[in-house]
Write a protein that holds these residues in place. Structure first.
Motif, short mmCIF file in Angstrom:
data_model
loop_
_atom_site.label_atom_id
_atom_site.label_comp_id
_atom_site.label_asym_id
_atom_site.label_seq_id
_atom_site.Cartn_x
_atom_site.Cartn_y
_atom_site.Cartn_z
N LEU A 89 31.11 40.49 23.80
CA LEU A 89 31.84 41.55 24.51
C LEU A 89 33.08 40.98 25.21
N PRO A 90 34.06 41.83 25.50
CA PRO A 90 35.23 41.39 26.29
C PRO A 90 34.79 40.92 27.68
N PRO A 91 35.61 40.11 28.35
CA PRO A 91 35.23 39.55 29.65
C PRO A 91 34.80 40.59 30.68
N ALA A 92 35.53 41.69 30.79
CA ALA A 92 35.19 42.69 31.81
C ALA A 92 33.81 43.29 31.56
N PRO A 155 32.74 32.19 30.94
CA PRO A 155 33.53 30.97 31.12
C PRO A 155 34.89 31.24 31.75
N GLU A 156 35.36 32.49 31.64
CA GLU A 156 36.65 32.86 32.22
C GLU A 156 36.68 32.69 33.75
N LEU A 157 35.50 32.63 34.38
CA LEU A 157 35.45 32.47 35.83
C LEU A 157 35.89 31.08 36.27
N GLY A 158 35.72 30.10 35.41
CA GLY A 158 36.08 28.73 35.77
C GLY A 158 35.31 28.28 37.01
N ASP A 159 36.00 27.58 37.90
CA ASP A 159 35.36 27.07 39.12
C ASP A 159 34.95 28.17 40.07
N THR A 213 32.85 42.11 42.74
CA THR A 213 33.14 40.68 42.93
C THR A 213 33.56 40.03 41.62
N PHE A 214 32.76 40.21 40.58
CA PHE A 214 33.05 39.55 39.30
C PHE A 214 34.35 40.05 38.69
N ALA A 219 40.17 39.40 37.55
CA ALA A 219 41.53 39.94 37.64
C ALA A 219 42.44 38.95 38.35
N ARG A 220 41.94 38.30 39.39
CA ARG A 220 42.75 37.34 40.14
C ARG A 220 43.10 36.13 39.28
N ARG A 221 42.18 35.73 38.43
CA ARG A 221 42.45 34.57 37.59
C ARG A 221 43.36 34.91 36.42
#
Length: 221
Positions: A89-92, A155-159, A213-214, A219-221
């Motif tokens: 699925l897409p990240p969102a 994985p898009e969340l990174g740190d 939150t997620f 969106a911020r990244r």
């Protein structure tokens, strides 16, 4: 249950586990605030001074129990995320699925959430520097494990996965008291139905909070 003097390290570990099991059984029946060393001692068949040979305080018992519950939950969470999140699925959409999986999983771990909610205000008091430092080291390790599980799905969340995981646990802990309103509040809801509009559904609220939150971090990244 009647014990004889523990003479070996194995026997002492058995004694520690019995004390933790006794505390766990008590938490199935009563809130954290109602757990006392006197009652715990009675249930495990030890004098209170003997319980204090293994744990320096009630809070030390509950911190060890919290870490045990965290480990057990994280073991189960790995399979729950694997089955609850479609990695195609897409990240969102994956973020929404992760939020749903976490909220569902934590909603089934009422005692874990209650203990986590009591951590800063209660459990980390009345313990020695050694005990609280040991717990904090373990807690950071559990957070890293949780972050790795979430990052595998997103994985898009990174740190920022660690931030999202800490936010998850803090929110779940804060919502724990809302699961069982006190009798006086239940009576107020009954006599004044309009007041019930302020009533929270902890699982639904947790899901919404985690989704925000997620998605916000993505969106911020």
């Amino acid at each position: 249950m009647t014990f004889q003097r523990a003479r070996t390290e194995e026997q002492r570990e058995i004694r520690r586990r019995a004390i933790l099991d006794g505390a766990s059984a008590m938490l199935d029946e009563m809130p954290v605030a109602a757990v006392t060393l006197n009652e715990l001692s009675r249930r495990v068949g030890l004098a209170k001074p003997n319980v204090l040979r293994y744990f320096e305080s009630r809070e030390a018992v509950l911190l060890d129990l919290l870490d045990r519950f965290l480990q057990e939950w994280l073991t189960q969470l790995a399979s729950e995320l694997a089955t609850g999140v479609d990695d195609t699925l897409p990240p969102a959409e994956r973020a929404v699925a992760v939020a749903e999986t976490l909220s569902r999983s934590l909603s089934g771990r009422v005692v874990l959430c209650e203990l986590f909610g009591a951590q800063a205000g209660v459990l980390e008091h009345n313990v020695s520097v050694e005990i609280v430092a040991r717990y904090k080291r373990a807690s950071l390790a559990r957070l890293s494990t949780m972050a790795a599980l979430v990052q595998k799905c997103l994985p898009e969340l990174g740190d920022d996965a660690a931030f999202c995981c800490l936010q998850t646990m803090l929110t779940a802990g804060a919502l724990a008291p809302y699961r069982t309103p006190p009798p006086s509040l239940e009576a107020a809801y009954h006599t004044e139905p309009d007041l019930a509009r302020s009533r929270l559904d902890p699982r639904d609220y947790l899901k919404q909070a985690l989704t925000v939150t997620f998605l916000g971090v993505l969106a911020r990244r």
